[in-house]
Design a protein around this motif. Structure first.
Motif, PDB file in Angstrom:
ATOM      1  N   LYS A  28       9.710 -38.029 -45.352  1.00 50.31           N
ATOM      2  CA  LYS A  28       9.452 -36.887 -45.367  1.00 50.31           C
ATOM      3  C   LYS A  28       9.866 -36.216 -46.605  1.00 50.31           C
ATOM      4  CE  LYS A  28       8.581 -36.347 -40.533  1.00 50.31           C
ATOM      5  NZ  LYS A  28       8.928 -35.579 -39.277  1.00 50.31           N
ATOM      6  N   HIS A  29       9.300 -35.401 -47.386  1.00 48.58           N
ATOM      7  CA  HIS A  29       9.648 -34.590 -48.430  1.00 48.58           C
ATOM      8  C   HIS A  29      10.601 -33.474 -48.128  1.00 48.58           C
ATOM      9  CE1 HIS A  29       9.738 -32.581 -52.478  1.00 48.58           C
ATOM     10  NE2 HIS A  29       9.110 -33.566 -52.975  1.00 48.58           N
ATOM     11  N   PRO A  30      11.861 -33.648 -48.735  1.00 48.65           N
ATOM     12  CA  PRO A  30      12.736 -32.746 -48.442  1.00 48.65           C
ATOM     13  C   PRO A  30      12.693 -31.317 -48.392  1.00 48.65           C
ATOM     14  CG  PRO A  30      13.537 -33.791 -50.293  1.00 48.65           C
ATOM     15  CD  PRO A  30      12.268 -34.443 -49.924  1.00 48.65           C
ATOM     16  N   GLU A  31      11.651 -30.897 -49.254  1.00 51.18           N
ATOM     17  CA  GLU A  31      11.281 -29.297 -49.558  1.00 51.18           C
ATOM     18  C   GLU A  31       9.927 -29.145 -49.114  1.00 51.18           C
ATOM     19  OE1 GLU A  31      11.575 -28.455 -53.697  1.00 51.18           O
ATOM     20  OE2 GLU A  31      13.606 -29.101 -53.896  1.00 51.18           O
ATOM     21  N   MET A  32       9.415 -30.013 -48.053  1.00 47.94           N
ATOM     22  CA  MET A  32       8.144 -29.821 -47.438  1.00 47.94           C
ATOM     23  C   MET A  32       6.998 -29.795 -48.126  1.00 47.94           C
ATOM     24  SD  MET A  32       9.110 -27.339 -43.973  1.00 47.94           S
ATOM     25  CE  MET A  32       7.226 -27.696 -43.231  1.00 47.94           C
ATOM     26  N   VAL A  33       6.985 -30.459 -49.407  1.00 50.32           N
ATOM     27  CA  VAL A  33       5.868 -30.534 -50.275  1.00 50.32           C
ATOM     28  C   VAL A  33       5.102 -31.562 -49.507  1.00 50.32           C
ATOM     29  CG1 VAL A  33       5.224 -31.235 -52.452  1.00 50.32           C
ATOM     30  CG2 VAL A  33       7.395 -30.065 -52.390  1.00 50.32           C
ATOM     31  N   PRO A  34       3.670 -31.075 -49.493  1.00 47.39           N
ATOM     32  CA  PRO A  34       2.925 -29.865 -50.219  1.00 47.39           C
ATOM     33  C   PRO A  34       2.729 -28.807 -49.196  1.00 47.39           C
ATOM     34  CG  PRO A  34       1.348 -31.408 -49.761  1.00 47.39           C
ATOM     35  CD  PRO A  34       2.512 -32.252 -49.188  1.00 47.39           C
ATOM     36  N   PHE A  35       3.156 -28.997 -47.901  1.00 43.97           N
ATOM     37  CA  PHE A  35       2.944 -27.936 -46.654  1.00 43.97           C
ATOM     38  C   PHE A  35       2.982 -26.474 -46.995  1.00 43.97           C
ATOM     39  CE2 PHE A  35       3.733 -25.731 -42.723  1.00 43.97           C
ATOM     40  CZ  PHE A  35       2.879 -26.413 -42.034  1.00 43.97           C
ATOM     41  N   LYS A  36       4.337 -26.120 -47.592  1.00 43.67           N
ATOM     42  CA  LYS A  36       4.496 -24.723 -47.832  1.00 43.67           C
ATOM     43  C   LYS A  36       3.389 -24.379 -48.979  1.00 43.67           C
ATOM     44  CE  LYS A  36       9.414 -24.796 -46.674  1.00 43.67           C
ATOM     45  NZ  LYS A  36      10.808 -24.290 -46.943  1.00 43.67           N
ATOM     46  N   THR A  37       3.411 -24.914 -50.083  1.00 39.25           N
ATOM     47  CA  THR A  37       2.672 -24.483 -51.203  1.00 39.25           C
ATOM     48  C   THR A  37       1.113 -24.425 -50.699  1.00 39.25           C
ATOM     49  OG1 THR A  37       3.911 -25.432 -52.836  1.00 39.25           O
ATOM     50  CG2 THR A  37       1.818 -24.860 -53.539  1.00 39.25           C
ATOM     51  N   LEU A  38       0.481 -25.597 -49.868  1.00 41.64           N
ATOM     52  CA  LEU A  38      -0.597 -25.327 -49.420  1.00 41.64           C
ATOM     53  C   LEU A  38      -1.071 -24.008 -48.608  1.00 41.64           C
ATOM     54  CD1 LEU A  38      -3.530 -26.605 -49.409  1.00 41.64           C
ATOM     55  CD2 LEU A  38      -2.679 -28.254 -47.562  1.00 41.64           C
ATOM     56  N   THR A  39       0.043 -23.916 -47.792  1.00 38.00           N
ATOM     57  CA  THR A  39      -0.197 -22.982 -46.859  1.00 38.00           C
ATOM     58  C   THR A  39      -0.323 -21.503 -47.572  1.00 38.00           C
ATOM     59  OG1 THR A  39       1.381 -23.742 -45.123  1.00 38.00           O
ATOM     60  CG2 THR A  39       0.996 -21.400 -45.080  1.00 38.00           C
ATOM     61  N   ASP A  40       0.316 -21.377 -48.673  1.00 42.49           N
ATOM     62  CA  ASP A  40       0.203 -20.052 -49.532  1.00 42.49           C
ATOM     63  C   ASP A  40      -1.169 -20.152 -50.223  1.00 42.49           C
ATOM     64  OD1 ASP A  40       2.577 -19.014 -48.762  1.00 42.49           O
ATOM     65  OD2 ASP A  40       3.667 -20.076 -50.558  1.00 42.49           O
ATOM     66  N   LEU A  41      -1.632 -21.499 -50.540  1.00 40.12           N
ATOM     67  CA  LEU A  41      -2.669 -21.459 -51.449  1.00 40.12           C
ATOM     68  C   LEU A  41      -3.914 -21.328 -50.524  1.00 40.12           C
ATOM     69  CD1 LEU A  41      -4.011 -22.255 -54.156  1.00 40.12           C
ATOM     70  CD2 LEU A  41      -3.778 -24.606 -53.483  1.00 40.12           C
ATOM     71  N   ASN A  42      -4.022 -22.011 -49.452  1.00 40.47           N
ATOM     72  CA  ASN A  42      -5.540 -22.211 -48.670  1.00 40.47           C
ATOM     73  C   ASN A  42      -4.929 -22.232 -46.941  1.00 40.47           C
ATOM     74  OD1 ASN A  42      -8.280 -22.453 -48.346  1.00 40.47           O
ATOM     75  ND2 ASN A  42      -7.792 -24.427 -47.776  1.00 40.47           N
ATOM     76  N   ALA A  43      -4.798 -21.147 -46.635  1.00 41.46           N
ATOM     77  CA  ALA A  43      -4.275 -21.157 -45.058  1.00 41.46           C
ATOM     78  C   ALA A  43      -5.563 -21.186 -44.201  1.00 41.46           C
ATOM     79  CB  ALA A  43      -3.536 -19.829 -44.453  1.00 41.46           C
ATOM     80  N   MET A  44      -5.421 -21.618 -43.017  1.00 37.53           N
ATOM     81  CA  MET A  44      -6.560 -21.857 -42.034  1.00 37.53           C
ATOM     82  C   MET A  44      -6.906 -20.235 -41.957  1.00 37.53           C
ATOM     83  SD  MET A  44      -7.267 -24.700 -40.712  1.00 37.53           S
ATOM     84  CE  MET A  44      -7.993 -24.019 -38.933  1.00 37.53           C
ATOM     85  N   PRO A  45      -8.212 -20.085 -41.737  1.00 34.43           N
ATOM     86  CA  PRO A  45      -8.750 -18.727 -41.556  1.00 34.43           C
ATOM     87  C   PRO A  45      -8.427 -18.099 -40.326  1.00 34.43           C
ATOM     88  CG  PRO A  45     -10.469 -20.523 -41.905  1.00 34.43           C
ATOM     89  CD  PRO A  45      -9.183 -21.322 -41.927  1.00 34.43           C
ATOM     90  N   ASP A  46      -7.762 -18.589 -39.381  1.00 39.17           N
ATOM     91  CA  ASP A  46      -7.483 -17.897 -38.119  1.00 39.17           C
ATOM     92  C   ASP A  46      -5.869 -18.016 -37.892  1.00 39.17           C
ATOM     93  OD1 ASP A  46      -7.367 -20.741 -37.640  1.00 39.17           O
ATOM     94  OD2 ASP A  46      -8.226 -20.520 -35.753  1.00 39.17           O
ATOM     95  N   ASN A  47      -5.126 -18.630 -39.054  1.00 35.83           N
ATOM     96  CA  ASN A  47      -3.715 -18.666 -38.762  1.00 35.83           C
ATOM     97  C   ASN A  47      -3.224 -18.783 -40.380  1.00 35.83           C
ATOM     98  OD1 ASN A  47      -1.108 -19.336 -38.428  1.00 35.83           O
ATOM     99  ND2 ASN A  47      -1.518 -20.694 -36.442  1.00 35.83           N
ATOM    100  N   GLU A  48      -2.605 -17.773 -40.816  1.00 33.83           N
ATOM    101  CA  GLU A  48      -1.964 -17.793 -42.221  1.00 33.83           C
ATOM    102  C   GLU A  48      -0.610 -18.618 -42.215  1.00 33.83           C
ATOM    103  OE1 GLU A  48       0.532 -13.642 -41.731  1.00 33.83           O
ATOM    104  OE2 GLU A  48      -1.182 -13.716 -43.193  1.00 33.83           O
ATOM    105  N   ARG A  49      -0.137 -19.171 -41.204  1.00 32.96           N
ATOM    106  CA  ARG A  49       0.939 -19.987 -41.199  1.00 32.96           C
ATOM    107  C   ARG A  49       0.865 -21.418 -41.145  1.00 32.96           C
ATOM    108  NH1 ARG A  49       4.619 -17.372 -36.560  1.00 32.96           N
ATOM    109  NH2 ARG A  49       2.571 -18.055 -35.393  1.00 32.96           N
ATOM    110  N   VAL A  50      -0.466 -21.764 -41.177  1.00 32.95           N
ATOM    111  CA  VAL A  50      -0.710 -23.234 -41.059  1.00 32.95           C
ATOM    112  C   VAL A  50      -1.910 -23.579 -42.349  1.00 32.95           C
ATOM    113  CG1 VAL A  50      -2.111 -24.763 -39.673  1.00 32.95           C
ATOM    114  CG2 VAL A  50      -0.415 -23.399 -38.583  1.00 32.95           C
ATOM    115  N   PRO A  51      -1.524 -24.599 -43.052  1.00 35.86           N
ATOM    116  CA  PRO A  51      -2.449 -24.759 -44.099  1.00 35.86           C
ATOM    117  C   PRO A  51      -3.762 -25.698 -43.752  1.00 35.86           C
ATOM    118  CG  PRO A  51      -0.717 -26.464 -43.896  1.00 35.86           C
ATOM    119  CD  PRO A  51      -0.308 -25.541 -42.909  1.00 35.86           C
TER     120      PRO A  51
END
Length: 277
Positions: free
Chosen positions: A230-253
């Motif tokens: 696992k990437h120690p900086e959670m790449v790409p999870f955090k960036t993807l969340t900011d870029l394209n979150a789920m329509p019904d949950n802004e904390r999930v990519p």
């Protein structure tokens, strides 16, 4: 009219292990042929994925005419493609209970050892006449079923969406990722970034792919598909969340679309041209 091209095809015969890239594959109501046909479970019957054991990414999969071939750091183990002769047991994948067949103690012991599991593992396939319950008929239709996939029979992704993500990662000084981080079945080009989320159907002369809803992504996207780390900086999870979150949950990519094939069995090929309808 926008034309979409099939760029890559993947199957993942053993759930959460490495995929196999193909140039063509059979479309079935349950997904691409041989996709998620096996699953690893704990003694309590619950399924195991890279969420708990990221090193599963390093188990390479191949086929011979008669066997499923598992490989890990130079070690090989083969499993007969004929269903095992054994009594069915119950396995649980998310909320679904499935009747499955154990592929035997030898492969279970091998998996337990190479994955350094503290609990004994088992490899199972679906019992031949068992149909997995459809837990989300409002999303995928009451007649849609899968083997051991998380949600829909197919996951479709868009090359432009990956490019957009990698451009943002580059701006942030972070490592780029490739499409294997997202474990798609069908990869297409010809759409703008994340425009797949606005598309309803992709139509070919032989088949129609219906794009149902965006796929929510989890920590598995941070697992390096080559090293199983696992990437120690959670790449790409955090960036993807900011870029394209789920329509019904802004904390999930969100990345890719849960997809069904709404026509009969057919062959999908790299290079196929599809029309948006």
């Amino acid at each position: 009219m926008t034309q979409v091209t099939v760029e890559q095809l993947f199957i993942y015969p053993v759930k959460s292990c490495a995929g196999i890239e193909l140039t063509e594959a059979e479309l079935t109501p349950e997904g691409l042929s041989w996709d998620r046909s096996w699953m690893i479970i704990m003694p309590n019957g619950k399924f195991v994925t890279q969420r708990q054991m990221p090193q599963m990414a390093k188990i390479r999969i191949d086929f011979s005419e008669q066997a499923l071939i598992l490989g890990y750091e130079g070690e090989i183990f083969t499993v007969d493609l004929n269903p095992p002769v054994s009594d069915p047991i119950t396995a649980t994948i998310w909320k679904d209970e499935c009747q499955v067949l154990d592929e035997g103690p030898a492969v279970g012991e091998w998996l337990t050892r190479v994955l350094d599991s503290k609990q004994p593992l088992r490899l199972v396939c679906m019992q031949g006449d068992f149909v997995r319950p459809q837990s989300a008929p409002e999303r995928f239709g009451a007649d849609t079923h899968t083997q051991f996939a998380d949600a829909a029979p197919y996951l479709l992704t868009n090359t432009a969406s990956l490019d957009s993500l990698n451009q943002q990662l580059s701006k942030e000084g972070k490592d780029s990722v490739d499409i294997r981080h997202f474990r798609p079945n069908i990869v297409v080009s010809g759409l703008e970034a994340f425009a797949e989320q606005e598309s309803k159907q992709l139509v070919h002369a032989d088949y129609t792919l219906t794009l149902c809803d965006p796929s929510s992504r989890c920590i598995m996207t941070t697992v390096n598909p080559d090293t199983g780390v696992k990437h120690p900086e959670m790449v790409p999870f955090k960036t993807l969340t900011d870029l394209n979150a789920m329509p019904d949950n802004e904390r999930v990519p969100a990345f890719g679309m849960n997809t069904i094939c709404s026509t009969g069995e057919a062959i999908i090929r790299v290079g196929d041209k599809l029309q948006i309808s």
